[in-house]
Design an enzyme around this catalytic site. Structure first.
Site, PDB file in Angstrom:
ATOM      1  N   ARG A 173       0.835  -1.208   0.000  1.00 28.18           N
ATOM      2  CA  ARG A 173       0.000   0.000   0.000  1.00 28.18           C
ATOM      3  C   ARG A 173       0.872   1.262   0.000  1.00 28.18           C
ATOM      4  O   ARG A 173       0.424   2.317  -0.404  1.00 28.18           O
ATOM      5  CB  ARG A 173      -0.884   0.019   1.260  1.00 28.18           C
ATOM      6  N   ARG A 177       9.988   5.973  -2.644  1.00 27.92           N
ATOM      7  CA  ARG A 177      10.335   6.890  -3.746  1.00 27.92           C
ATOM      8  C   ARG A 177      11.786   7.363  -3.637  1.00 27.92           C
ATOM      9  O   ARG A 177      12.274   7.605  -2.531  1.00 27.92           O
ATOM     10  CB  ARG A 177       9.421   8.115  -3.724  1.00 27.92           C
ATOM     11  N   ARG A 251      -8.355  -6.279  13.548  1.00 26.15           N
ATOM     12  CA  ARG A 251      -7.803  -5.324  14.507  1.00 26.15           C
ATOM     13  C   ARG A 251      -8.796  -4.190  14.649  1.00 26.15           C
ATOM     14  O   ARG A 251      -9.476  -3.814  13.693  1.00 26.15           O
ATOM     15  CB  ARG A 251      -6.461  -4.755  14.023  1.00 26.15           C
ATOM     16  N   ARG A 281      -0.027   6.192  16.183  1.00 33.61           N
ATOM     17  CA  ARG A 281       0.075   7.500  15.539  1.00 33.61           C
ATOM     18  C   ARG A 281      -0.763   8.520  16.292  1.00 33.61           C
ATOM     19  O   ARG A 281      -1.591   8.152  17.135  1.00 33.61           O
ATOM     20  CB  ARG A 281      -0.338   7.433  14.066  1.00 33.61           C
ATOM     21  N   GLU A 302      -3.719   7.213  18.740  1.00 40.36           N
ATOM     22  CA  GLU A 302      -4.391   6.016  18.224  1.00 40.36           C
ATOM     23  C   GLU A 302      -3.688   4.754  18.728  1.00 40.36           C
ATOM     24  O   GLU A 302      -2.473   4.620  18.583  1.00 40.36           O
ATOM     25  CB  GLU A 302      -4.396   6.044  16.689  1.00 40.36           C
ATOM     26  N   TYR A 350      -9.378  -5.427   2.936  1.00 43.39           N
ATOM     27  CA  TYR A 350      -8.795  -4.149   3.362  1.00 43.39           C
ATOM     28  C   TYR A 350      -9.024  -3.141   2.231  1.00 43.39           C
ATOM     29  O   TYR A 350      -8.166  -2.946   1.380  1.00 43.39           O
ATOM     30  CB  TYR A 350      -7.296  -4.394   3.584  1.00 43.39           C
ATOM     31  N   ASP A 352     -10.182   0.722   0.684  1.00 40.35           N
ATOM     32  CA  ASP A 352     -10.250   2.158   0.973  1.00 40.35           C
ATOM     33  C   ASP A 352     -11.582   2.723   0.473  1.00 40.35           C
ATOM     34  O   ASP A 352     -12.290   2.070  -0.285  1.00 40.35           O
ATOM     35  CB  ASP A 352      -9.103   2.888   0.267  1.00 40.35           C
TER      36      ASP A 352
HETATM   37  N1  UDP Z   1       3.200   0.972   8.174  1.00 36.89           N
HETATM   38  C1  UDP Z   1       4.338   0.971   8.953  1.00 36.89           C
HETATM   39  N2  UDP Z   1       4.875   2.170   9.325  1.00 36.89           N
HETATM   40  C2  UDP Z   1       4.337   3.354   8.968  1.00 36.89           C
HETATM   41  C3  UDP Z   1       3.179   3.357   8.182  1.00 36.89           C
HETATM   42  C4  UDP Z   1       2.633   2.132   7.807  1.00 36.89           C
HETATM   43  O1  UDP Z   1       4.837  -0.081   9.320  1.00 36.89           O
HETATM   44  O2  UDP Z   1       4.870   4.415   9.350  1.00 36.89           O
HETATM   45  C5  UDP Z   1       2.631  -0.340   7.764  1.00 36.89           C
HETATM   46  C6  UDP Z   1       1.585  -0.838   8.766  1.00 36.89           C
HETATM   47  O3  UDP Z   1       1.666  -2.243   8.841  1.00 36.89           O
HETATM   48  C7  UDP Z   1       0.281  -0.417   8.110  1.00 36.89           C
HETATM   49  C8  UDP Z   1       0.610  -0.621   6.637  1.00 36.89           C
HETATM   50  O4  UDP Z   1       1.974  -0.230   6.519  1.00 36.89           O
HETATM   51  O5  UDP Z   1      -0.797  -1.207   8.525  1.00 36.89           O
HETATM   52  C9  UDP Z   1      -0.250   0.154   5.688  1.00 36.89           C
HETATM   53  O6  UDP Z   1      -0.198   1.538   6.021  1.00 36.89           O
HETATM   54  P1  UDP Z   1      -1.403   2.513   5.727  1.00 36.89           P
HETATM   55  O7  UDP Z   1      -0.955   3.883   6.018  1.00 36.89           O
HETATM   56  O8  UDP Z   1      -1.950   2.231   4.379  1.00 36.89           O
HETATM   57  O9  UDP Z   1      -2.454   2.069   6.835  1.00 36.89           O
HETATM   58  P2  UDP Z   1      -3.896   2.703   7.216  1.00 36.89           P
HETATM   59  O10 UDP Z   1      -3.857   4.156   6.929  1.00 36.89           O
HETATM   60  O11 UDP Z   1      -4.901   1.941   6.398  1.00 36.89           O
HETATM   61  O12 UDP Z   1      -4.015   2.411   8.662  1.00 36.89           O
END
Ligand code: UDP
Length: 374
Positions: A173, A177, A251, A281, A302, A350, A352
């Site tokens: 996901r 870059r 989860r 976060r 969170e 999963y 969006d």
């Molecule tokens: N992830 C991570 N570190 C980060 C951001 C994301 O390990 O700083 C991993 C984590 O397992 C997460 C996944 O990447 O569930 C997908 O991130 P995304 O931001 O798409 O998650 P969402 O916003 O759906 O919670």
């Protein structure tokens, strides 16, 4: 006029309701156990700070699908918004997703795009040919050090399991870059509705042939509702069947709310990568509406945990055991002719918001073309 029941007042239910209602051939009742529409996209103004709060966590709309973008923009004004996330690791702040700035910050270098690509390739484990797990995907494409710093701890907190047990698709996901582009998403369109998501969903439901019942729980196949020609069900698939084959793993997240004066963190979302920080976060909601100004601020820490009976499921875990259980439920679904399972929870994927809207539009259009005149 055909009578339709929609279970769940989130995006799936709202798009189906709107599409069906517009034909004039259906009368639609919508049921939701919560006392508001919008599902997990629900937004409301906080009375104390007047900030628009994403009650169930940050939602940034992004898509490359022109049809979905045009469609959703007809239900509200979307303001341009680019999600730029930071990640805190060992007391330092880095740019996320991994980009040239992150690489240069982390390794204390000033590499060019070409040099950074070569540097990261030299760190990656080239013996992993076809990564299937989250861990292998990370080790192959960003190498051990960046994986351990930014993904290992965060992912363990988020998913409650070792990343080697999770599929590579979760990490896919996120982009990596070799430029200073720090946009969290790759999509062409990105925005946030000026009046909040619940206002968009309210407009989707705004039709004389749609009646909404809030605070009303649907009990799946055990429910005694009658008189409907068809049901669109957007709740959890296992709950529909009273968990007959077991509970699928999800989860859930929960928040600790804080309010203060001014600006708390200077950014909408900051991730906390260290395993020792208990939350994953922090989101500070006023930064999702940079066109507004507020003297006070509200932010959420969170936390992630396993979903228990009364918790709201968020993220389908899709571990091996879950996928076997899912097959048993899907076999039951295939035997039902007057119920359609739709959305993140009813299909245990999963997805969006933009995926949800696209699928709900397709589903409703297909339903109409198959049922009109019958
Ligand atoms: N992830 C991570 N570190 C980060 C951001 C994301 O390990 O700083 C991993 C984590 O397992 C997460 C996944 O990447 O569930 C997908 O991130 P995304 O931001 O798409 O998650 P969402 O916003 O759906 O919670």
């Amino acid at each position: 006029m055909k009578k339709i029941l929609i279970v769940g007042a989130g995006f799936s239910g709202a798009v189906v309701a709107n599409t069906l209602a517009k034909t004039g051939n259906y009368f639609i009742e919508v049921m939701d156990e919560r006392n508001h529409i919008g599902g997990n996209c629900h937004t409301e103004r906080d009375p104390e700070t007047n900030v628009m709060v994403h009650k169930y966590g940050p939602h940034i709309f992004h898509t490359s699908n022109q049809k979905v973008w045009d469609y959703i923009n007809s239900f509200g004004t979307f303001r341009p918004f680019v999600n730029r996330v930071k990640s805190v690791y060992m007391g330092k702040v880095y740019s996320m997703p991994i980009n040239l700035h992150t690489i240069n910050q982390f390794f204390g270098k000033a590499l060019s795009p070409k040099e950074a690509r070569e540097w990261i390739e030299s760190k990656g484990d080239s013996s992993i040919e076809d990564p299937k797990t989250f861990e292998d995907q990370a080790k192959k494409f960003v190498g051990e050090e960046l994986y351990k710093a930014f993904f290992y701890g965060y992912t363990k907190k988020q998913w409650g399991t070792e990343p080697k047990n999770l599929p590579a698709s979760i990490l896919k996901r996120l982009p990596v870059r070799f430029s200073y582009d720090d946009n969290y998403y790759n999509d062409i369109y990105q925005g946030i509705p000026e009046a909040g998501y619940s206002s968009v969903i309210e407009k989707l439901f705004d039709h004389p042939n749609i009646k909404i019942h809030l605070g009303k729980r649907f009990f799946g196949e055990a429910d005694s509702v009658s008189g409907f020609d068809h049901i669109f069900y957007t709740g959890p698939i296992d709950a529909y069947f009273s968990f007959r084959h077991g509970r699928l793993g999800y989860r859930t997240v929960f928040f600790k709310e804080h309010r203060t004066e001014g600006d708390f963190q200077g950014n909408p979302v900051i991730n906390y990568a260290d395993e020792s920080t208990p939350y994953t976060r922090v989101h500070e909601h006023k930064h999702f509406t940079p066109w507004e100004s507020h003297a006070k601020t509200i932010y959420f820490e969170e936390y992630s945990k396993e979903t228990e009976a009364e918790d709201i499921p968020y993220y389908p875990k899709r571990l091996d055991g879950d996928m076997k259980m899912l097959q048993a439920y899907e076999a039951e679904v295939s035997r039902l002719s007057n119920v359609t399972f739709l959305g993140r929870l009813a299909t245990y994927r999963y997805l969006d918001m933009h995926h949800i809207i696209e699928e709900a539009l397709d589903c409703a259009e297909k339903f109409i073309s198959e049922h009109i005149g019958k």
